[in-house]
Design a protein around this motif. Structure first.
Motif, PDB file in Angstrom:
ATOM      1  N   ALA A 289      -8.387  55.873  24.181  1.00 17.90           N
ATOM      2  CA  ALA A 289      -8.546  54.792  23.089  1.00 17.90           C
ATOM      3  C   ALA A 289      -7.244  54.948  22.117  1.00 17.90           C
ATOM      4  O   ALA A 289      -6.778  55.883  21.892  1.00 17.90           O
ATOM      5  CB  ALA A 289      -9.670  54.903  22.370  1.00 17.90           C
ATOM      6  N   PHE A 290      -6.758  53.609  22.121  1.00 12.41           N
ATOM      7  CA  PHE A 290      -5.559  53.660  21.087  1.00 12.41           C
ATOM      8  C   PHE A 290      -5.374  51.972  20.569  1.00 12.41           C
ATOM      9  O   PHE A 290      -5.994  51.248  20.981  1.00 12.41           O
ATOM     10  CB  PHE A 290      -4.316  54.146  21.566  1.00 12.41           C
ATOM     11  CG  PHE A 290      -3.830  53.284  23.063  1.00 12.41           C
ATOM     12  CD1 PHE A 290      -3.012  52.278  22.818  1.00 12.41           C
ATOM     13  CD2 PHE A 290      -4.498  53.690  24.479  1.00 12.41           C
ATOM     14  CE1 PHE A 290      -2.507  51.485  23.980  1.00 12.41           C
ATOM     15  CE2 PHE A 290      -3.985  52.916  25.550  1.00 12.41           C
ATOM     16  CZ  PHE A 290      -3.042  51.879  25.384  1.00 12.41           C
ATOM     17  N   ASN A 291      -4.652  52.013  19.639  1.00 14.42           N
ATOM     18  CA  ASN A 291      -4.220  50.747  19.092  1.00 14.42           C
ATOM     19  C   ASN A 291      -2.916  50.039  19.287  1.00 14.42           C
ATOM     20  O   ASN A 291      -2.198  51.143  19.600  1.00 14.42           O
ATOM     21  CB  ASN A 291      -4.313  50.807  17.609  1.00 14.42           C
ATOM     22  CG  ASN A 291      -5.600  51.275  16.800  1.00 14.42           C
ATOM     23  OD1 ASN A 291      -6.552  51.195  17.663  1.00 14.42           O
ATOM     24  ND2 ASN A 291      -5.807  51.383  15.693  1.00 14.42           N
ATOM     25  N   VAL A 292      -2.838  48.840  19.699  1.00 15.25           N
ATOM     26  CA  VAL A 292      -1.726  48.211  19.983  1.00 15.25           C
ATOM     27  C   VAL A 292      -1.231  47.337  18.800  1.00 15.25           C
ATOM     28  O   VAL A 292      -1.952  46.530  18.365  1.00 15.25           O
ATOM     29  CB  VAL A 292      -1.682  47.350  21.117  1.00 15.25           C
ATOM     30  CG1 VAL A 292      -0.508  46.708  21.536  1.00 15.25           C
ATOM     31  CG2 VAL A 292      -1.939  48.395  22.175  1.00 15.25           C
ATOM     32  N   ASP A 293       0.106  47.348  18.132  1.00 14.69           N
ATOM     33  CA  ASP A 293       0.637  46.472  17.169  1.00 14.69           C
ATOM     34  C   ASP A 293       0.872  45.013  18.146  1.00 14.69           C
ATOM     35  O   ASP A 293       1.964  45.177  18.747  1.00 14.69           O
ATOM     36  CB  ASP A 293       1.526  46.925  16.515  1.00 14.69           C
ATOM     37  CG  ASP A 293       2.210  46.233  15.382  1.00 14.69           C
ATOM     38  OD1 ASP A 293       1.992  44.942  15.414  1.00 14.69           O
ATOM     39  OD2 ASP A 293       2.883  46.555  14.613  1.00 14.69           O
ATOM     40  N   ARG A 294       0.284  44.086  17.934  1.00 19.63           N
ATOM     41  CA  ARG A 294       0.740  42.780  18.696  1.00 19.63           C
ATOM     42  C   ARG A 294       1.985  42.260  18.476  1.00 19.63           C
ATOM     43  O   ARG A 294       2.432  41.391  19.114  1.00 19.63           O
ATOM     44  CB  ARG A 294      -0.493  41.905  18.644  1.00 19.63           C
ATOM     45  CG  ARG A 294      -0.786  41.243  17.141  1.00 19.63           C
ATOM     46  CD  ARG A 294      -2.111  40.608  17.000  1.00 19.63           C
ATOM     47  NE  ARG A 294      -2.165  40.236  15.960  1.00 19.63           N
ATOM     48  CZ  ARG A 294      -2.012  39.150  15.301  1.00 19.63           C
ATOM     49  NH1 ARG A 294      -1.173  37.966  15.928  1.00 19.63           N
ATOM     50  NH2 ARG A 294      -2.451  38.724  14.115  1.00 19.63           N
ATOM     51  N   THR A 295       2.300  42.334  16.918  1.00 24.41           N
ATOM     52  CA  THR A 295       3.696  41.641  16.634  1.00 24.41           C
ATOM     53  C   THR A 295       4.748  42.231  17.466  1.00 24.41           C
ATOM     54  O   THR A 295       5.571  41.358  17.381  1.00 24.41           O
ATOM     55  CB  THR A 295       3.674  42.002  15.162  1.00 24.41           C
ATOM     56  OG1 THR A 295       3.953  43.386  14.660  1.00 24.41           O
ATOM     57  CG2 THR A 295       2.529  41.164  14.455  1.00 24.41           C
ATOM     58  N   LYS A 296       4.601  43.532  17.967  1.00 29.95           N
ATOM     59  CA  LYS A 296       5.813  43.935  18.592  1.00 29.95           C
ATOM     60  C   LYS A 296       5.947  43.155  20.062  1.00 29.95           C
ATOM     61  O   LYS A 296       6.983  43.226  20.852  1.00 29.95           O
ATOM     62  CB  LYS A 296       5.668  45.539  18.972  1.00 29.95           C
ATOM     63  CG  LYS A 296       5.740  46.392  17.781  1.00 29.95           C
ATOM     64  CD  LYS A 296       5.420  47.879  18.000  1.00 29.95           C
ATOM     65  CE  LYS A 296       5.620  48.800  16.909  1.00 29.95           C
ATOM     66  NZ  LYS A 296       5.434  49.997  17.090  1.00 29.95           N
ATOM     67  N   TYR A 297       4.880  42.314  20.378  1.00 27.05           N
ATOM     68  CA  TYR A 297       5.057  41.853  21.642  1.00 27.05           C
ATOM     69  C   TYR A 297       5.093  40.273  21.398  1.00 27.05           C
ATOM     70  O   TYR A 297       4.537  39.203  22.143  1.00 27.05           O
ATOM     71  CB  TYR A 297       3.808  41.889  22.536  1.00 27.05           C
ATOM     72  CG  TYR A 297       3.798  43.489  22.717  1.00 27.05           C
ATOM     73  CD1 TYR A 297       4.107  44.101  23.638  1.00 27.05           C
ATOM     74  CD2 TYR A 297       2.749  44.429  21.860  1.00 27.05           C
ATOM     75  CE1 TYR A 297       4.482  45.277  23.801  1.00 27.05           C
ATOM     76  CE2 TYR A 297       2.829  45.778  22.175  1.00 27.05           C
ATOM     77  CZ  TYR A 297       3.535  46.122  22.887  1.00 27.05           C
ATOM     78  OH  TYR A 297       3.452  47.704  23.223  1.00 27.05           O
TER      79      TYR A 297
END
Length: 188
Positions: free
Chosen positions: A150-158
């Motif tokens: 389980a982990f978080n993704v910073d969508r703004t990097k994409y």
């Protein structure tokens, strides 16, 4: 000449042993799950996205690599139904978010792996969404033919900036968190 043959034979045996030690396990995409949660000021939405293909590589019983392809066109919310689900799914698949018509897949490729214990590893991987690649780091637990993380993704990097307070002012209760959560269970 005899010594060269002996050295060549010894190297062949060593390299054969090393290549036998590496084992690639295909992930069962249909039996594996990827759940997501996206949060906003006024609540959150949750859903799933399907794994298209994936492999984990082991050397002996230690995790040594992995790569995955996700079918972004399968992205769906599970907390809504009917018309509201259709609207949210359509918006998530639009250019505002994941642009699934132009970018139907995302990938994750393991780059470095460090053992924390016999079954837990810290992985740094390249995550590619919308043709933008950025590293993510997470712990993954491997037990037999199952691996979970389980982990978080910073969508703004994409380049997914819609509703982000980091890029737009005066969003008020329309602001959407830059990070979304993933919970992944892989079956091999």
């Amino acid at each position: 000449m005899k010594n060269l043959k002996a050295i060549a034979l010894a190297l062949t045996v060593v390299f054969s042993t090393l290549s036998v030690a590496a084992q690639t396990k295909k992930v069962d995409a249909a039996a594996s799950t990827i759940n997501w949660v996206g949060k906003k000021v006024t609540g959150q939405h949750s859903g799933t996205v399907n794994l298209k293909a994936g492999t984990l590589i082991f050397k002996g019983d230690k995790l040594a690599g992995g790569s995955f392809t996700v079918d972004m066109t399968s992205l769906t919310s599970t907390d809504l139904s009917g018309e509201y689900q259709g609207k949210l799914n359509g918006h998530l698949k639009s250019e505002d978010f994941f642009g699934t018509e132009k970018f139907p897949t995302s990938t994750l490729v393991f780059k470095t792996i460090a053992a924390k214990s016999k079954t837990v590893y810290t992985v740094t991987a390249d995550l590619t969404i919308k043709d933008k690649t950025s590293p993510v780091t997470f712990d993954i637990t491997v037990n037999g033919n199952t691996a979970t993380t389980a982990f978080n993704v910073d969508r703004t990097k994409y380049d997914i900036k819609y509703g982000s307070g980091s890029f737009f002012d005066n969003l008020g209760d329309k602001a959407i968190s830059n990070e979304f959560e993933l919970a992944i269970s892989l079956k091999m």
